[in-house]
Design a protein around this motif. Structure first.
Motif, PDB file in Angstrom:
ATOM      1  N   CYS A  38      49.421  44.044  39.844  1.00 50.35           N
ATOM      2  CA  CYS A  38      49.756  44.490  38.495  1.00 50.35           C
ATOM      3  C   CYS A  38      51.137  45.169  38.548  1.00 50.35           C
ATOM      4  O   CYS A  38      51.360  46.028  39.398  1.00 50.35           O
ATOM      5  N   CYS A  41      50.502  49.287  37.887  1.00 48.11           N
ATOM      6  CA  CYS A  41      49.754  50.176  38.783  1.00 48.11           C
ATOM      7  C   CYS A  41      49.669  49.655  40.212  1.00 48.11           C
ATOM      8  O   CYS A  41      49.277  50.399  41.106  1.00 48.11           O
ATOM      9  N   THR A  45      45.179  42.821  40.430  1.00 47.80           N
ATOM     10  CA  THR A  45      44.420  42.379  39.260  1.00 47.80           C
ATOM     11  C   THR A  45      45.208  41.440  38.370  1.00 47.80           C
ATOM     12  O   THR A  45      44.791  41.164  37.247  1.00 47.80           O
ATOM     13  N   CYS A  57      44.693  44.254  32.883  1.00 45.75           N
ATOM     14  CA  CYS A  57      44.487  44.873  34.196  1.00 45.75           C
ATOM     15  C   CYS A  57      43.211  45.713  34.138  1.00 45.75           C
ATOM     16  O   CYS A  57      43.047  46.534  33.233  1.00 45.75           O
ATOM     17  N   CYS A  60      44.483  49.762  35.071  1.00 45.85           N
ATOM     18  CA  CYS A  60      45.326  50.562  34.166  1.00 45.85           C
ATOM     19  C   CYS A  60      45.279  50.078  32.728  1.00 45.85           C
ATOM     20  O   CYS A  60      45.791  50.749  31.839  1.00 45.85           O
TER      21      CYS A  60
END
Ligand SMILES: [Zn+2]
Length: 142
Positions: A38, A41, A45, A57, A60
């Motif tokens: 991501c 973060c 994901t 995500c 986050c």
């Protein structure tokens, strides 16, 4: 009890404001692209499938579906990977002259695997770049 003097100067704030809020450190472009992280973060994901992005995500909450990478990476990869594979197949044919089934046995998996691997990386790189540069649709404002 006396009311505060409206003319008196206020004491300076002893703690300066922190302009950067604490939080996870975003990954580099290369790291996020290679690992599917991501861009906000750094959690793995970005993808829900091999080349399909997640909608959001899970850590986050970044709206990944809101980014539009389009077909740019696929068209770019077809041209580059196609040229490389055809060049190598011609070189192999001219050098060793293997039977057709050997050519097919080599180049079909190489083409499929290379396309899927590079498509995942380039799609992630484009999405991370869009996120970092806050890229949006072009608008003409009067
Ligand atoms: Zn995230």
């Amino acid at each position: 009890m006396t009311a505060p003097d409206p003319v008196a100067p206020t004491p300076p704030n002893p703690v300066p404001p922190n302009p950067v809020p604490p939080g996870p450190v975003p990954p580099s472009l290369v790291e996020a692209s290679l690992k599917g992280l991501c861009p906000r973060c750094g959690s793995p994901t970005l993808f829900s499938g091999w080349t399909a992005f997640s909608d959001r995500c899970r850590v986050c909450g970044l709206d990944i579906a809101g980014f539009n990478v389009g077909d740019g990476p696929a068209a770019f990869l077809i041209l580059i990977l196609g040229a490389i594979v055809v060049g190598l197949a011609i070189w192999l044919q001219l050098t060793l002259a293997p039977p057709f089934w050997v050519q097919a046995l080599i180049w079909i998996p190489v083409t499929l695997g290379g396309t899927m691997w590079s498509l995942r990386i380039t799609k992630a790189a484009l999405l991370v770049s869009e996120y970092r540069n806050a890229a949006r649709e072009g608008r003409i404002t009067p």
